[in-house]
Design a protein around this motif. Structure first.
Motif, PDB file in Angstrom:
ATOM      1  N   MET A   1       3.320   5.306  -2.048  1.00  0.00           N
ATOM      2  CA  MET A   1       4.133   6.082  -2.986  1.00  0.00           C
ATOM      3  C   MET A   1       5.351   5.281  -3.391  1.00  0.00           C
ATOM      4  SD  MET A   1       5.881   9.836  -2.467  1.00  0.00           S
ATOM      5  CE  MET A   1       4.270  10.623  -2.444  1.00  0.00           C
ATOM      6  N   SER A   2       5.650   5.234  -4.681  1.00  0.00           N
ATOM      7  CA  SER A   2       6.784   4.470  -5.169  1.00  0.00           C
ATOM      8  C   SER A   2       8.089   5.144  -4.769  1.00  0.00           C
ATOM      9  CB  SER A   2       6.699   4.329  -6.693  1.00  0.00           C
ATOM     10  OG  SER A   2       6.730   5.609  -7.296  1.00  0.00           O
ATOM     11  N   ASN A   3       9.077   4.318  -4.464  1.00  0.00           N
ATOM     12  CA  ASN A   3      10.364   4.844  -4.051  1.00  0.00           C
ATOM     13  C   ASN A   3      11.237   5.149  -5.264  1.00  0.00           C
ATOM     14  OD1 ASN A   3       9.844   4.633  -1.280  1.00  0.00           O
ATOM     15  ND2 ASN A   3      10.425   2.476  -1.270  1.00  0.00           N
ATOM     16  N   SER A  59      11.140   9.648   9.206  1.00  0.00           N
ATOM     17  CA  SER A  59      10.587   8.498   8.501  1.00  0.00           C
ATOM     18  C   SER A  59      10.118   7.415   9.475  1.00  0.00           C
ATOM     19  CB  SER A  59      11.641   7.926   7.549  1.00  0.00           C
ATOM     20  OG  SER A  59      11.136   6.811   6.859  1.00  0.00           O
ATOM     21  N   PHE A 120       9.810  14.795   1.885  1.00  0.00           N
ATOM     22  CA  PHE A 120      10.309  13.506   1.409  1.00  0.00           C
ATOM     23  C   PHE A 120      10.316  12.442   2.503  1.00  0.00           C
ATOM     24  CE2 PHE A 120      13.321  10.319   0.126  1.00  0.00           C
ATOM     25  CZ  PHE A 120      13.096  10.178  -1.233  1.00  0.00           C
ATOM     26  N   LYS A 123       7.238  10.642   3.693  1.00  0.00           N
ATOM     27  CA  LYS A 123       6.481   9.879   2.708  1.00  0.00           C
ATOM     28  C   LYS A 123       7.200   8.618   2.237  1.00  0.00           C
ATOM     29  CE  LYS A 123       4.584  14.258   1.034  1.00  0.00           C
ATOM     30  NZ  LYS A 123       4.510  15.215  -0.100  1.00  0.00           N
ATOM     31  N   HIS A 124       8.416   8.349   2.767  1.00  0.00           N
ATOM     32  CA  HIS A 124       9.194   7.219   2.300  1.00  0.00           C
ATOM     33  C   HIS A 124       9.770   6.427   3.464  1.00  0.00           C
ATOM     34  CE1 HIS A 124       9.105   9.892  -1.246  1.00  0.00           C
ATOM     35  NE2 HIS A 124       9.207   8.789  -1.956  1.00  0.00           N
ATOM     36  N   ASN A 125      10.230   5.226   3.150  1.00  0.00           N
ATOM     37  CA  ASN A 125      10.757   4.345   4.196  1.00  0.00           C
ATOM     38  C   ASN A 125      12.093   4.871   4.714  1.00  0.00           C
ATOM     39  OD1 ASN A 125      13.126   3.032   2.778  1.00  0.00           O
ATOM     40  ND2 ASN A 125      11.497   2.421   1.362  1.00  0.00           N
ATOM     41  N   ILE A 128      15.404   4.791   2.276  1.00  0.00           N
ATOM     42  CA  ILE A 128      15.365   5.780   1.204  1.00  0.00           C
ATOM     43  C   ILE A 128      15.468   7.195   1.774  1.00  0.00           C
ATOM     44  CG2 ILE A 128      13.904   6.771  -0.604  1.00  0.00           C
ATOM     45  CD1 ILE A 128      15.114   4.172  -1.434  1.00  0.00           C
ATOM     46  N   ALA A 129      14.778   7.453   2.883  1.00  0.00           N
ATOM     47  CA  ALA A 129      14.805   8.780   3.488  1.00  0.00           C
ATOM     48  C   ALA A 129      16.203   9.130   3.991  1.00  0.00           C
ATOM     49  CB  ALA A 129      13.802   8.849   4.633  1.00  0.00           C
ATOM     50  N   ASP A 132      18.392   9.919   0.990  1.00  0.00           N
ATOM     51  CA  ASP A 132      18.038  11.241   0.463  1.00  0.00           C
ATOM     52  C   ASP A 132      18.664  12.338   1.318  1.00  0.00           C
ATOM     53  OD1 ASP A 132      16.132  13.110  -1.166  1.00  0.00           O
ATOM     54  OD2 ASP A 132      15.723  13.587   0.932  1.00  0.00           O
TER      55      ASP A 132
END
Length: 237
Positions: A1-3, A59, A120, A123-125, A128-129, A132
């Motif tokens: 999934m793109s960040n 994450s 979220f 699903k993200h590194n 980024i998590a 967020d």
């Protein structure tokens, strides 16, 4: 999934997808303890810390947690972090902890935190998590403090009273009194006042969004008009 970009995350967390004003999540603590700025700020900071740490932890373990136990594992992580925040508040801000009461342990079941962890962070590194979690927490805390400050001013005629409960003796004189000998407005600091003030804040945000959308439409350049040649006989090419 793109960040997503950091700018996109910031705009979503603070305005477009604000958990309190748009998603309407976490309304129980939002309305329950927002009768003063210090209560709202204390719970807001606690929520930010749990949200940031839980997003980071989720994450990091997202690749090793079986999908069958994903949600229970996330709840355990959030509960452990909430317990740590609760112990810190007991150690350093005990009086405020007593005032906030059950709303500190209830951070574990806050839909904002669990929703970001599952929707979220899983699903993200980690970077980024974590970011967020920070912007979502700040967006939630901002609305919490805005609501608490507005209710405190309307209810007591003052702002930032008892800030020493959170920041120590240095903040004892931070109170701002707007009206001397204010008789008080009881409705503002009662639960119905929380619903009324929050509704006004949401209405104000929606109005601002409508004005921004209208300006965007008016700012768009008009479509160019193509000229047509007309014959001397009156027929159009």
């Amino acid at each position: 999934m793109s960040n997503p970009s950091y700018a996109e995350l910031s705009i979503n967390g603070l305005w477009k997808n604000n958990p309190a004003l748009v998603q309407l999540l976490g309304l129980c603590p939002l309305l329950g303890v927002s009768n003063s700025a210090v209560n709202a700020l204390g719970l807001g900071i606690a929520t930010i810390m749990v949200l940031v740490c839980s997003n980071l932890a989720v994450s990091l373990v997202r690749g090793v947690v079986n999908t069958a136990v994903r949600l229970p594992a996330f709840v355990m992580i959030i509960a452990a972090l909430t317990t740590c925040i609760e112990l810190l508040m007991q150690a350093y801000t005990y009086e405020l902890f007593q005032i906030l009461g059950i709303f500190i342990p209830l951070i574990t079941t806050n839909c904002v935190i669990l929703g970001r962890a599952d929707g979220f962070a899983a699903k993200h590194n980690p970077v980024i998590a974590t970011y967020d979690g920070l912007v979502m927490g700040v967006g939630f805390a901002f609305v919490l403090v805005l609501l608490g400050g507005a209710r405190e001013v309307l209810g007591t005629g003052a702002l930032f009273a008892n800030m020493h409960l959170l920041f120590g003796e240095i903040a004892r004189d931070w109170q701002i009194t707007f009206v001397q000998d204010y008789k008080g407005f009881l409705l503002a600091i009662l639960p119905p006042g929380a619903f009324i003030v929050l509704g006004l804040i949401i209405a104000l945000k929606n109005r601002i969004d409508q004005q921004l959308a209208a300006r965007k439409v008016h700012a768009q350049p008009a479509a160019p008009v193509t000229s047509r040649r007309v014959r001397t006989t009156g027929a159009v090419d």
